[in-house]
Design a protein around this motif. Structure first.
Motif, PDB file in Angstrom:
ATOM      1  N   UNK A  70     -72.991  77.196 -12.204  1.00 37.59           N
ATOM      2  CA  UNK A  70     -71.934  76.900 -11.253  1.00 37.59           C
ATOM      3  C   UNK A  70     -70.637  77.050 -12.043  1.00 37.59           C
ATOM      4  N   UNK A  71     -69.785  77.966 -11.622  1.00 33.46           N
ATOM      5  CA  UNK A  71     -68.615  78.316 -12.425  1.00 33.46           C
ATOM      6  C   UNK A  71     -67.333  77.953 -11.686  1.00 33.46           C
ATOM      7  N   UNK A  72     -66.476  77.209 -12.373  1.00 33.28           N
ATOM      8  CA  UNK A  72     -65.164  76.850 -11.838  1.00 33.28           C
ATOM      9  C   UNK A  72     -64.114  77.688 -12.554  1.00 33.28           C
ATOM     10  N   UNK A  73     -63.422  78.536 -11.806  1.00 37.95           N
ATOM     11  CA  UNK A  73     -62.314  79.310 -12.345  1.00 37.95           C
ATOM     12  C   UNK A  73     -61.048  78.472 -12.180  1.00 37.95           C
ATOM     13  N   UNK A  74     -60.512  78.011 -13.287  1.00 32.57           N
ATOM     14  CA  UNK A  74     -59.308  77.180 -13.261  1.00 32.57           C
ATOM     15  C   UNK A  74     -58.100  78.076 -13.475  1.00 32.57           C
ATOM     16  N   UNK A  75     -57.362  78.345 -12.414  1.00 31.02           N
ATOM     17  CA  UNK A  75     -56.295  79.342 -12.450  1.00 31.02           C
ATOM     18  C   UNK A  75     -55.000  78.799 -11.856  1.00 31.02           C
ATOM     19  N   UNK A  76     -53.909  79.402 -12.229  1.00 29.67           N
ATOM     20  CA  UNK A  76     -52.607  78.998 -11.705  1.00 29.67           C
ATOM     21  C   UNK A  76     -52.286  79.690 -10.388  1.00 29.67           C
ATOM     22  N   UNK A  77     -52.657  80.962 -10.273  1.00 35.27           N
ATOM     23  CA  UNK A  77     -52.331  81.751  -9.084  1.00 35.27           C
ATOM     24  C   UNK A  77     -53.480  81.717  -8.084  1.00 35.27           C
ATOM     25  N   UNK A  78     -53.191  81.270  -6.878  1.00 39.78           N
ATOM     26  CA  UNK A  78     -54.234  81.208  -5.846  1.00 39.78           C
ATOM     27  C   UNK A  78     -54.683  82.608  -5.436  1.00 39.78           C
ATOM     28  N   UNK A  79     -53.735  83.527  -5.258  1.00 36.52           N
ATOM     29  CA  UNK A  79     -54.076  84.880  -4.825  1.00 36.52           C
ATOM     30  C   UNK A  79     -54.935  85.585  -5.871  1.00 36.52           C
ATOM     31  N   UNK A  80     -54.501  85.548  -7.123  1.00 36.73           N
ATOM     32  CA  UNK A  80     -55.244  86.228  -8.177  1.00 36.73           C
ATOM     33  C   UNK A  80     -56.553  85.504  -8.472  1.00 36.73           C
ATOM     34  N   UNK A  81     -56.538  84.195  -8.341  1.00 34.87           N
ATOM     35  CA  UNK A  81     -57.750  83.426  -8.557  1.00 34.87           C
ATOM     36  C   UNK A  81     -58.813  83.740  -7.512  1.00 34.87           C
ATOM     37  N   UNK A  82     -58.406  83.825  -6.255  1.00 37.84           N
ATOM     38  CA  UNK A  82     -59.349  84.164  -5.192  1.00 37.84           C
ATOM     39  C   UNK A  82     -59.913  85.567  -5.370  1.00 37.84           C
ATOM     40  N   UNK A  83     -59.072  86.494  -5.799  1.00 36.03           N
ATOM     41  CA  UNK A  83     -59.532  87.866  -6.054  1.00 36.03           C
ATOM     42  C   UNK A  83     -60.574  87.871  -7.169  1.00 36.03           C
ATOM     43  N   UNK A  84     -60.331  87.069  -8.214  1.00 34.51           N
ATOM     44  CA  UNK A  84     -61.286  86.995  -9.320  1.00 34.51           C
ATOM     45  C   UNK A  84     -62.597  86.368  -8.875  1.00 34.51           C
ATOM     46  N   UNK A  85     -62.536  85.341  -8.042  1.00 37.42           N
ATOM     47  CA  UNK A  85     -63.749  84.702  -7.532  1.00 37.42           C
ATOM     48  C   UNK A  85     -64.581  85.707  -6.750  1.00 37.42           C
ATOM     49  N   UNK A  86     -63.932  86.484  -5.896  1.00 37.00           N
ATOM     50  CA  UNK A  86     -64.663  87.487  -5.111  1.00 37.00           C
ATOM     51  C   UNK A  86     -65.327  88.512  -6.023  1.00 37.00           C
ATOM     52  N   UNK A  87     -64.590  88.932  -7.048  1.00 36.91           N
ATOM     53  CA  UNK A  87     -65.135  89.934  -7.970  1.00 36.91           C
ATOM     54  C   UNK A  87     -66.319  89.381  -8.763  1.00 36.91           C
ATOM     55  N   UNK A  88     -66.175  88.169  -9.272  1.00 38.40           N
ATOM     56  CA  UNK A  88     -67.256  87.569 -10.056  1.00 38.40           C
ATOM     57  C   UNK A  88     -68.479  87.335  -9.185  1.00 38.40           C
ATOM     58  N   UNK A  92     -71.899  89.382 -10.072  1.00 40.29           N
ATOM     59  CA  UNK A  92     -72.975  88.544 -10.600  1.00 40.29           C
ATOM     60  C   UNK A  92     -74.078  88.259  -9.591  1.00 40.29           C
ATOM     61  N   UNK A  93     -73.744  88.381  -8.310  1.00 35.73           N
ATOM     62  CA  UNK A  93     -74.699  87.997  -7.279  1.00 35.73           C
ATOM     63  C   UNK A  93     -74.839  86.498  -7.148  1.00 35.73           C
ATOM     64  N   UNK A  94     -73.911  85.768  -7.744  1.00 33.87           N
ATOM     65  CA  UNK A  94     -73.938  84.299  -7.745  1.00 33.87           C
ATOM     66  C   UNK A  94     -72.814  83.796  -6.834  1.00 33.87           C
ATOM     67  N   UNK A  95     -73.184  83.119  -5.769  1.00 39.35           N
ATOM     68  CA  UNK A  95     -72.188  82.615  -4.815  1.00 39.35           C
ATOM     69  C   UNK A  95     -71.582  81.287  -5.251  1.00 39.35           C
ATOM     70  N   UNK A  96     -72.171  80.674  -6.274  1.00 41.86           N
ATOM     71  CA  UNK A  96     -71.705  79.357  -6.708  1.00 41.86           C
ATOM     72  C   UNK A  96     -70.564  79.498  -7.734  1.00 41.86           C
ATOM     73  N   UNK A  97     -69.545  80.228  -7.331  1.00 45.68           N
ATOM     74  CA  UNK A  97     -68.364  80.484  -8.158  1.00 45.68           C
ATOM     75  C   UNK A  97     -67.152  80.048  -7.345  1.00 45.68           C
TER      76      UNK A  97
END
Length: 323
Positions: A70-88, A92-97
């Motif tokens: 279960x991965x928590x991306x701790x980011x400052x930018x919501x837009x860039x953070x959401x884009x990274x979550x979608x990519x990861x 990875x095939x892991x929805x728990x990001x």
């Protein structure tokens, strides 16, 4: 671009020689440890990676997600953070990001983030303090801290302190602090934290913050003995990331030109952090410093001084308790 720089860049002999040498270097720069060959799984584990929306941080998060964490991306930018979550998630095939917003330069933001994590996450097994920046312009934060020190050291220090009990109760757990070989050129002067006696030349301020990263990690590891929580610091290598984005365009141009051939990619730069976080070989190792090839090396003499480490740690404890 100055005439001298333009003359060098457009010199065909220089360009061809650089390309040939660079290609040779690129072909030889693989590290000794390959994360793809490491079969350690992280199912049932929770990992937090700061600065995970781009560069090294994103590849660290991707590796953890591929291992089932279960991965928590701790980011400052919501837009860039959401884009990274979608990519990861996609790669990875892991929805728990998931994305959780934090600005590590703001102590208020760090406290809010930690409060939410403690409310939402029953366990935290891996904390990677990766967020950082080089070449930030002179500035003082709302907390009265010099901005580079707030971003690169005080914010991560506070975040780790606030999550420490949760890491202990989740043990075995690992804390990984991304420092830099530049810490060798750093100096300890506690007036720096408030922006005094600093020279803003290239990465000089950055170097001081990275030295404090190593000192903090060593003292933290000493305090964590017997808890089954380890803390290590590392140099990720000279990496083509956005860490240089605050420099002027000439410096960035040279950095990118030379870096294309000689520097590590963000994926390569993530390897030493992943090694410290998941490798069986690093289980139980604490208070150590790793280089970009995942080898145990000695940090600078100042970084190895336990008395200075204690002073740095206690200074940050007092500082964060007042702000």
């Amino acid at each position: 671009m100055t005439w001298e720089l333009r003359d060098i860049v457009y010199n065909p002999v220089w360009m061809i020689s650089t390309v040939i040498l660079g290609l040779v270097v690129r072909s030889q720069r693989r590290g000794s440890w390959d994360p793809r060959a490491c079969k350690v799984e992280l199912k049932g584990k929770t990992a937090i990676v700061t600065g995970a929306n781009t560069g090294i941080g994103k590849f660290i998060a991707l590796d953890f997600a591929r291992r089932g964490a279960r991965v928590i991306l701790a980011c400052r930018s919501e837009a860039r953070g959401n884009a990274a979550v979608r990519e990861v998630r996609q790669l990875s095939g892991n929805a728990d990001v998931h994305l959780r917003l934090v600005d590590v330069s703001s102590l208020e933001s760090v406290r809010e983030f930690a409060t939410n994590i403690l409310r939402e996450e029953k366990e935290v097994h891996i904390l990677v303090n990766n967020a950082g920046a080089s070449g930030l312009p002179r500035g003082i934060t709302a907390d009265g801290l010099e901005v580079s020190f707030a971003t690169n050291h005080v914010g991560p220090f506070l975040l780790t302190s606030l999550l420490l009990d949760r890491l202990k109760s989740s043990a075995p757990a690992r804390i990984i602090n991304v420092s830099s070989v530049n810490h060798w050129r750093g100096k300890v002067d506690f007036s720096h934290f408030h922006g005094n006696n600093l020279v803003y030349r290239m990465d000089e301020v950055y170097n001081h913050t990275k030295l404090h990263n190593v000192l903090w990690t060593n003292e933290l590891a000493r305090r964590l003995k017997g808890t089954d929580v380890t803390a290590n610091s590392l140099h990720p290598g000279v990496v083509m990331t956005e860490v240089m984005r605050h420099y002027n365009w000439v410096v960035q141009f040279i950095f990118k030109l030379v870096g294309f051939f000689f520097f590590k990619t963000s994926e390569e730069g993530a390897v030493s952090t992943i090694y410290c976080a998941v490798a069986e070989e690093t289980e139980g190792i604490s208070g150590k410093y790793f280089d970009s090839d995942c080898s145990l090396v000695k940090p600078s003499p100042t970084a190895r001084d336990p008395a200075i480490a204690l002073k740095s740690f206690e200074f940050c404890e007092r500082l964060t308790s007042k702000l």
